[in-house]
Design an enzyme around this catalytic site. Structure first.
Site, PDB file in Angstrom:
ATOM      1  N   TYR A 137       0.855  -1.188   0.000  1.00 34.41           N
ATOM      2  CA  TYR A 137       0.000   0.000   0.000  1.00 34.41           C
ATOM      3  C   TYR A 137       0.890   1.236   0.000  1.00 34.41           C
ATOM      4  O   TYR A 137       1.853   1.313   0.771  1.00 34.41           O
ATOM      5  CB  TYR A 137      -0.893   0.008   1.244  1.00 34.41           C
ATOM      6  CG  TYR A 137      -1.787   1.222   1.372  1.00 34.41           C
ATOM      7  CD1 TYR A 137      -2.830   1.434   0.473  1.00 34.41           C
ATOM      8  CD2 TYR A 137      -1.597   2.157   2.391  1.00 34.41           C
ATOM      9  CE1 TYR A 137      -3.659   2.546   0.593  1.00 34.41           C
ATOM     10  CE2 TYR A 137      -2.425   3.269   2.520  1.00 34.41           C
ATOM     11  CZ  TYR A 137      -3.460   3.453   1.617  1.00 34.41           C
ATOM     12  OH  TYR A 137      -4.271   4.552   1.735  1.00 34.41           O
ATOM     13  N   ASP A 232       9.174   2.567  -0.378  1.00 30.57           N
ATOM     14  CA  ASP A 232       8.191   3.214   0.481  1.00 30.57           C
ATOM     15  C   ASP A 232       8.469   2.757   1.909  1.00 30.57           C
ATOM     16  O   ASP A 232       8.108   1.647   2.296  1.00 30.57           O
ATOM     17  CB  ASP A 232       6.779   2.824   0.028  1.00 30.57           C
ATOM     18  CG  ASP A 232       5.711   3.445   0.920  1.00 30.57           C
ATOM     19  OD1 ASP A 232       6.073   4.024   1.962  1.00 30.57           O
ATOM     20  OD2 ASP A 232       4.522   3.332   0.564  1.00 30.57           O
ATOM     21  N   LYS A 260       4.693   8.894   8.966  1.00 32.50           N
ATOM     22  CA  LYS A 260       4.492   8.298  10.305  1.00 32.50           C
ATOM     23  C   LYS A 260       5.513   8.763  11.344  1.00 32.50           C
ATOM     24  O   LYS A 260       5.377   9.847  11.875  1.00 32.50           O
ATOM     25  CB  LYS A 260       4.443   6.776  10.189  1.00 32.50           C
ATOM     26  CG  LYS A 260       3.359   6.364   9.151  1.00 32.50           C
ATOM     27  CD  LYS A 260       2.715   5.057   9.416  1.00 32.50           C
ATOM     28  CE  LYS A 260       1.816   4.628   8.284  1.00 32.50           C
ATOM     29  NZ  LYS A 260       0.452   4.415   8.623  1.00 32.50           N
TER      30      LYS A 260
HETATM   31  N1  PMP Z   1       2.821   3.987   2.435  1.00 33.59           N
HETATM   32  C1  PMP Z   1       2.743   3.061   3.401  1.00 33.59           C
HETATM   33  C2  PMP Z   1       3.734   1.934   3.422  1.00 33.59           C
HETATM   34  C3  PMP Z   1       1.741   3.145   4.372  1.00 33.59           C
HETATM   35  O1  PMP Z   1       1.650   2.205   5.324  1.00 33.59           O
HETATM   36  C4  PMP Z   1       0.834   4.224   4.320  1.00 33.59           C
HETATM   37  C5  PMP Z   1      -0.279   4.384   5.343  1.00 33.59           C
HETATM   38  N2  PMP Z   1      -0.530   3.364   6.183  1.00 33.59           N
HETATM   39  C6  PMP Z   1       0.968   5.165   3.300  1.00 33.59           C
HETATM   40  C7  PMP Z   1       1.972   5.018   2.382  1.00 33.59           C
HETATM   41  C8  PMP Z   1       0.045   6.324   3.205  1.00 33.59           C
HETATM   42  O2  PMP Z   1       0.288   7.208   4.251  1.00 33.59           O
HETATM   43  P1  PMP Z   1      -0.837   8.228   4.747  1.00 33.59           P
HETATM   44  O3  PMP Z   1      -1.907   7.397   5.375  1.00 33.59           O
HETATM   45  O4  PMP Z   1      -0.102   9.110   5.702  1.00 33.59           O
HETATM   46  O5  PMP Z   1      -1.329   8.971   3.559  1.00 33.59           O
END
Ligand code: PMP
Length: 427
Positions: A137, A232, A260
């Protein structure tokens, strides 16, 4: 009561879907306070928390240094729409831990970071297609909300209504841990794929670790084919090691996305990497990207305070010790009961899969018994342990968790595993 009110206000009663308990049933708790390893709901119940706001709270809730940093920054103004010194402090802390990040841009979420990194990779390579991995994701940008059908290489089908098919077709999806599929994807679309984007440790289908050699092979294939690699590390950055998964495995991506932990619970994301790629970004280059609240002083100050704490010696060893303690306790319970369950763990990140088979990609993840997880979840929640409300999300341990918290959690989860409803589906 609050949830009824919320349902009249928000679609599904929430402002982010997984919070609605759709995957486990029941009514979400409204949280009003957090302190250390605990969260407290509006009815006054306390929980040992393993959601940790989905990853940012590696120091625990309301860490005094983070709160103090936010208060100090807020008193001096909540936003300037101009550069501020906190941005420099946080960027230097990030770059000292992640040497492959030569230039960086702050945004306000992980979604924005990934969306923007994609645009940059497309501009830099002059190519339109992207390759992503099933089960990873990267936020809800249109190009990234694309899943695979079954089969090794599937040209994208949108996994959300509203994603234009024409855009989804530009996203190729391959299974995690499958090097051959990456080779085939590039061979099927020569000179068309701008980048491979991947969670170097997949943590959005439960925790699925890369097989030895997989990440390096992905980088090698992408580079041989003239594509960039985007790691990511929104979850793994400053979580699995100070320098993230790239430090743990010693692998250099072209671009990295963060979020995060670098915001300590305030809205922050960042993307960065090779200077020659990043210089294509406006205003230096021709790739547009901007944000009213990017580099927000409160968020930057909170993140900087958090990374200062994480730079102290022994913190990652402590997270590992706590994680190993939880893993050992759960493993004992699983073995004693002879359950078909597996624990995946890396440091302070863990998942319990109700699955007899090894789990290495989305297909094997989806073979897990999500209903058994839902029963475990409710058993635990009713006894003061808050796990992620989905079988396919990870749990996060923080530095505020004590060994006693872990032992109490093991007792609750072992009792859950022994209880007939959880065991019925798994024995
Ligand atoms: N990349 C990863 C690996 C994530 O786990 C998340 C959110 N859980 C995101 C991108 C998206 O981040 P956000 O919810 O802050 O938009």
């Amino acid at each position: 009561m609050l949830f009824e009110q919320a349902q009249a206000l928000f679609p599904g009663g929430v402002n982010s879907p997984v919070r609605a308990f759709g995957a486990v049933g029941g009514t979400p708790r409204f949280m009003v306070r957090g302190e250390g390893s605990r969260v407290y709901d509006a009815d006054g119940n306390g929980y040992i928390d393993y959601v940790g706001s989905w990853g940012p709270l590696v120091l625990g809730h309301a860490h005094p240094r983070v709160v103090e940093a936010i208060e100090r920054a807020a008193a001096a103004g909540t936003s300037f729409g101009a550069p501020n010194p906190y941005e420099i402090e946080l960027a230097e802390a990030i770059m000292s831990a992640m040497p492959f990040i030569e230039r960086l841009r702050f945004v306000s979420s992980g979604t924005e970071a990934c969306m923007s990194a994609l645009r940059l990779a497309r501009a830099f390579t002059g190519r339109d297609m992207i390759l992503k991995i099933a089960g990873c994701y990267h936020g809800h940008g249109d190009s990234l909300l694309v899943n695979a059908g079954s089969g090794s290489i599937t040209f994208g089908v949108p996994s959300s209504a509203g994603v234009p098919a024409a855009l989804a077709e530009l996203t190729v999806v391959v299974p995690y841990n499958d090097t051959e599929a990456i080779e085939r994807a590039f061979a099927a679309a020569p000179d068309k794929i701008a980048c491979c984007i991947i969670e170097p440790m997949a943590a959005n289908m439960g925790l699925v670790l890369p097989q030895p050699g997989y990440l390096q092979a992905l980088v090698d294939i992408a580079h041989r084919r003239g594509a960039l690699v985007i790691f990511d590390e929104v979850i793994t950055g400053f979580r699995v090691a100070r320098g993230g998964a790239q430090a743990l495995y010693g692998i250099a991506p072209d671009l990295t996305c963060l979020g995060k932990i670098i915001g300590a619970g305030l809205p922050v994301g960042a993307f960065g990497g090779r200077a020659d790629v990043m210089k294509r970004l406006a205003p230096e280059g021709d790739v547009y990207q901007a944000g009213t609240l990017s580099g927000n002083p409160l968020a930057m100050a909170a993140g900087a305070a958090c990374l200062r704490e994480l730079s102290q010696s022994g913190v990652y060893e402590r997270l590992e010790t706590l994680g190993a303690r939880l893993e050992a306790g759960l493993r004992t319970a699983i073995d004693e009961l002879g359950l078909r369950a597996q624990i995946h763990r890396q440091g302070s990140v863990f998942t319990l899969f109700f699955n007899a088979q090894p789990v290495r990609d989305l297909k094997s993840v989806l073979a897990s018994d999500a209903k058994a997880y839902a029963r475990l979840f409710h058993f635990a929640l009713d006894r003061g342990v808050s796990l992620a409300p989905s079988a396919f999300e990870v749990g996060f341990i923080s530095l505020a968790h004590s060994p006693a918290d872990i032992d109490d959690t093991i007792d609750v989860l072992a009792a859950a595993l022994k209880s007939t409803p959880v065991q019925a589906a798994t024995a």
